[in-house]
Design a protein around this motif. Structure first.
Motif, PDB file in Angstrom:
ATOM      1  N   LEU A   3       3.013  29.539  -7.760  1.00 21.24           N
ATOM      2  CA  LEU A   3       3.126  28.340  -8.569  1.00 21.24           C
ATOM      3  C   LEU A   3       3.434  28.725 -10.007  1.00 21.24           C
ATOM      4  CD1 LEU A   3       2.747  25.264  -8.941  1.00 21.24           C
ATOM      5  CD2 LEU A   3       0.324  25.726  -9.332  1.00 21.24           C
ATOM      6  N   LEU A   4       4.576  28.264 -10.530  1.00 24.96           N
ATOM      7  CA  LEU A   4       4.980  28.553 -11.899  1.00 24.96           C
ATOM      8  C   LEU A   4       4.413  27.474 -12.808  1.00 24.96           C
ATOM      9  CD1 LEU A   4       6.631  30.344 -13.815  1.00 24.96           C
ATOM     10  CD2 LEU A   4       8.603  28.875 -13.365  1.00 24.96           C
ATOM     11  N   VAL A   5       3.511  27.854 -13.683  1.00 20.15           N
ATOM     12  CA  VAL A   5       2.781  26.903 -14.509  1.00 20.15           C
ATOM     13  C   VAL A   5       3.152  27.091 -15.969  1.00 20.15           C
ATOM     14  CG1 VAL A   5       0.508  26.112 -15.236  1.00 20.15           C
ATOM     15  CG2 VAL A   5       0.872  26.874 -12.890  1.00 20.15           C
ATOM     16  N   LYS A   6       3.655  26.038 -16.579  1.00 17.13           N
ATOM     17  CA  LYS A   6       3.962  26.074 -18.008  1.00 17.13           C
ATOM     18  C   LYS A   6       2.788  25.475 -18.777  1.00 17.13           C
ATOM     19  CE  LYS A   6       8.993  25.703 -17.512  1.00 17.13           C
ATOM     20  NZ  LYS A   6       9.338  26.984 -18.141  1.00 17.13           N
ATOM     21  N   PHE A 179      11.021  36.472 -13.580  1.00 16.71           N
ATOM     22  CA  PHE A 179       9.924  37.124 -12.868  1.00 16.71           C
ATOM     23  C   PHE A 179       9.728  36.466 -11.510  1.00 16.71           C
ATOM     24  CE2 PHE A 179       5.609  37.559 -11.453  1.00 16.71           C
ATOM     25  CZ  PHE A 179       5.259  38.864 -11.759  1.00 16.71           C
ATOM     26  N   ALA A 180       9.715  35.142 -11.501  1.00 20.87           N
ATOM     27  CA  ALA A 180       9.514  34.407 -10.252  1.00 20.87           C
ATOM     28  C   ALA A 180      10.627  34.704  -9.240  1.00 20.87           C
ATOM     29  CB  ALA A 180       9.438  32.908 -10.536  1.00 20.87           C
ATOM     30  N   GLU A 181      11.851  34.897  -9.743  1.00 19.30           N
ATOM     31  CA  GLU A 181      12.979  35.206  -8.862  1.00 19.30           C
ATOM     32  C   GLU A 181      12.866  36.616  -8.284  1.00 19.30           C
ATOM     33  OE1 GLU A 181      16.332  34.703 -11.364  1.00 19.30           O
ATOM     34  OE2 GLU A 181      16.302  32.502 -11.307  1.00 19.30           O
ATOM     35  N   LEU A 182      12.436  37.547  -9.122  1.00 21.62           N
ATOM     36  CA  LEU A 182      12.391  38.951  -8.702  1.00 21.62           C
ATOM     37  C   LEU A 182      11.232  39.254  -7.770  1.00 21.62           C
ATOM     38  CD1 LEU A 182      13.209  40.748 -12.066  1.00 21.62           C
ATOM     39  CD2 LEU A 182      14.637  40.741 -10.016  1.00 21.62           C
ATOM     40  N   TYR A 183      10.083  38.657  -8.055  1.00 22.35           N
ATOM     41  CA  TYR A 183       8.864  39.058  -7.361  1.00 22.35           C
ATOM     42  C   TYR A 183       8.243  37.890  -6.607  1.00 22.35           C
ATOM     43  CZ  TYR A 183       9.609  43.001 -10.404  1.00 22.35           C
ATOM     44  OH  TYR A 183      10.179  44.066 -11.051  1.00 22.35           O
ATOM     45  N   THR A 184       9.010  37.365  -5.677  1.00 21.32           N
ATOM     46  CA  THR A 184       8.524  36.289  -4.830  1.00 21.32           C
ATOM     47  C   THR A 184       7.636  36.872  -3.742  1.00 21.32           C
ATOM     48  OG1 THR A 184      10.527  35.007  -5.205  1.00 21.32           O
ATOM     49  CG2 THR A 184       9.218  34.442  -3.274  1.00 21.32           C
ATOM     50  N   ASP A 185       6.405  36.391  -3.685  1.00 22.28           N
ATOM     51  CA  ASP A 185       5.478  36.906  -2.678  1.00 22.28           C
ATOM     52  C   ASP A 185       4.353  35.913  -2.480  1.00 22.28           C
ATOM     53  OD1 ASP A 185       2.870  38.634  -2.000  1.00 22.28           O
ATOM     54  OD2 ASP A 185       4.648  39.589  -1.164  1.00 22.28           O
ATOM     55  N   LYS A 186       3.902  35.761  -1.253  1.00 22.36           N
ATOM     56  CA  LYS A 186       2.859  34.781  -0.977  1.00 22.36           C
ATOM     57  C   LYS A 186       1.539  35.122  -1.647  1.00 22.36           C
ATOM     58  CE  LYS A 186       1.438  37.048   3.337  1.00 22.36           C
ATOM     59  NZ  LYS A 186       1.268  36.883   4.790  1.00 22.36           N
ATOM     60  N   ARG A 187       1.327  36.389  -1.992  1.00 27.68           N
ATOM     61  CA  ARG A 187       0.072  36.771  -2.616  1.00 27.68           C
ATOM     62  C   ARG A 187       0.042  36.484  -4.122  1.00 27.68           C
ATOM     63  NH1 ARG A 187      -3.661  40.036   0.161  1.00 27.68           N
ATOM     64  NH2 ARG A 187      -2.990  40.647   2.242  1.00 27.68           N
ATOM     65  N   ILE A 188       1.167  36.129  -4.712  1.00 23.66           N
ATOM     66  CA  ILE A 188       1.162  35.719  -6.110  1.00 23.66           C
ATOM     67  C   ILE A 188       0.768  34.254  -6.145  1.00 23.66           C
ATOM     68  CG2 ILE A 188       2.481  35.489  -8.245  1.00 23.66           C
ATOM     69  CD1 ILE A 188       4.267  37.712  -7.342  1.00 23.66           C
ATOM     70  N   GLY A 189      -0.481  34.011  -6.454  1.00 26.15           N
ATOM     71  CA  GLY A 189      -0.987  32.648  -6.381  1.00 26.15           C
ATOM     72  C   GLY A 189      -0.520  31.775  -7.517  1.00 26.15           C
ATOM     73  N   MET A 190      -0.303  32.367  -8.715  1.00 23.87           N
ATOM     74  CA  MET A 190       0.064  31.563  -9.867  1.00 23.87           C
ATOM     75  C   MET A 190       0.754  32.432 -10.907  1.00 23.87           C
ATOM     76  SD  MET A 190      -2.430  29.128 -12.163  1.00 23.87           S
ATOM     77  CE  MET A 190      -2.790  28.084 -10.737  1.00 23.87           C
ATOM     78  N   ILE A 191       1.769  31.873 -11.545  1.00 20.55           N
ATOM     79  CA  ILE A 191       2.444  32.532 -12.662  1.00 20.55           C
ATOM     80  C   ILE A 191       2.181  31.696 -13.901  1.00 20.55           C
ATOM     81  CG2 ILE A 191       4.632  33.354 -13.597  1.00 20.55           C
ATOM     82  CD1 ILE A 191       5.699  33.403 -10.701  1.00 20.55           C
ATOM     83  N   LEU A 192       1.411  32.229 -14.814  1.00 22.16           N
ATOM     84  CA  LEU A 192       1.134  31.525 -16.068  1.00 22.16           C
ATOM     85  C   LEU A 192       2.273  31.825 -17.038  1.00 22.16           C
ATOM     86  CD1 LEU A 192      -2.709  32.091 -16.463  1.00 22.16           C
ATOM     87  CD2 LEU A 192      -1.491  30.213 -15.364  1.00 22.16           C
ATOM     88  N   ASP A 193       2.984  30.784 -17.398  1.00 24.90           N
ATOM     89  CA  ASP A 193       4.249  30.915 -18.112  1.00 24.90           C
ATOM     90  C   ASP A 193       4.045  30.784 -19.619  1.00 24.90           C
ATOM     91  OD1 ASP A 193       6.856  30.869 -18.924  1.00 24.90           O
ATOM     92  OD2 ASP A 193       7.278  28.855 -18.190  1.00 24.90           O
TER      93      ASP A 193
END
Length: 247
Positions: A3-6, A179-193
């Motif tokens: 989840l990409l969170v701004k 980052f989200a494009e390069l490192y897509t993985d189910k274990r990445i629960g959240m990307i704090l943007d």
């Protein structure tokens, strides 16, 4: 994809809610991605949890010695896990929290070192503790410091293990969308943007300085803090020490 969170500075309730979600995700199976500082985005995990090694491995990027660091809250915490010479302490006081990673000898009596010796593979152990040293930093990005503050509210801040993301050969990943494009993985629960951390083509990572003692000091990787800045600071410290010796 995680989840990409701004996060917006003006929306405190949103910050509190999303950071709480990030904390819960971090403490469970999923990894959290966020900016460490202007040097780039990366993943963090709690090395006290048994799941962190498999989580990092599942992201399918190589573990390189200049990417794996341990993230701390204070110099005092750093001095518990690393062995700091007088010059290393001065460098930390001068440059933290900035884009400086200090590589110092590991304190083998620290419980974390003993635990990781028993729980991680020899290959990863050699990567995260090259020649029995450890890379340490204190983050200064607004998002990361807010995350640390959240951990402080609920519990003692753990020592976090992090991996800097790289977009291409040694180039830091400074944009959350990329980052989200390069490192897509189910274990990445959240990307704090926190948006784009650097602009232009000449992207630089954090500077890595190995400081084994007051004599053996080497710049392993030049980055946002220049070699000239580091060298000038060391010369200044040497001059001050020489002056003190005269009295």
């Amino acid at each position: 994809m995680g989840l990409l969170v701004k996060l917006k500075n003006s929306q405190k309730k949103q910050w509190d809610f999303l950071l709480q979600c990030a904390k819960e995700s971090h403490l469970e199976e999923n990894l959290i991605a966020l900016p460490f500082n202007r040097g780039g985005y990366g993943l963090i995990a709690n090395p006290e949890q048994s799941s962190w090694q498999s989580s990092f491995t599942s992201v399918n990027w190589g573990l390189f010695p200049d990417q794996v660091i341990f993230i701390l809250d204070s110099l005092e915490q750093a001095m518990e896990i690393g062995i700091f010479s007088p010059i290393a302490i001065k460098m930390a006081q001068e440059f933290w929290p900035k884009e400086l990673i200090l590589q110092v000898p590991i304190n083998k009596s620290h419980p974390l070192f003993s635990k990781l010796q028993k729980t991680v593979s020899p290959q990863i152990l050699d990567t995260i503790f090259p020649s029995e040293t450890i890379k340490l930093m204190i983050p200064n990005d607004l998002v990361f410091t807010a995350f640390i503050q959240l951990l402080k509210i609920h519990e003692a801040v753990p020592i976090l293990v992090g991996i800097y993301a790289q977009d291409g050969s040694g180039v830091p990943c400074v944009d959350s969308t990329r980052f989200a494009e390069l490192y897509t993985d189910k274990r990445i629960g959240m990307i704090l943007d926190h948006g784009t951390l650097q602009k232009g083509r000449n992207l630089k990572s954090a500077t890595i300085v190995e400081c084994l003692d007051d004599v053996n000091i080497d710049i392993i990787k030049e980055g946002l803090i220049s070699t000239q800045e580091i060298s000038s600071f060391i010369e200044k410290c040497d001059e001050e020490e020489s002056t003190d010796d005269e009295f």
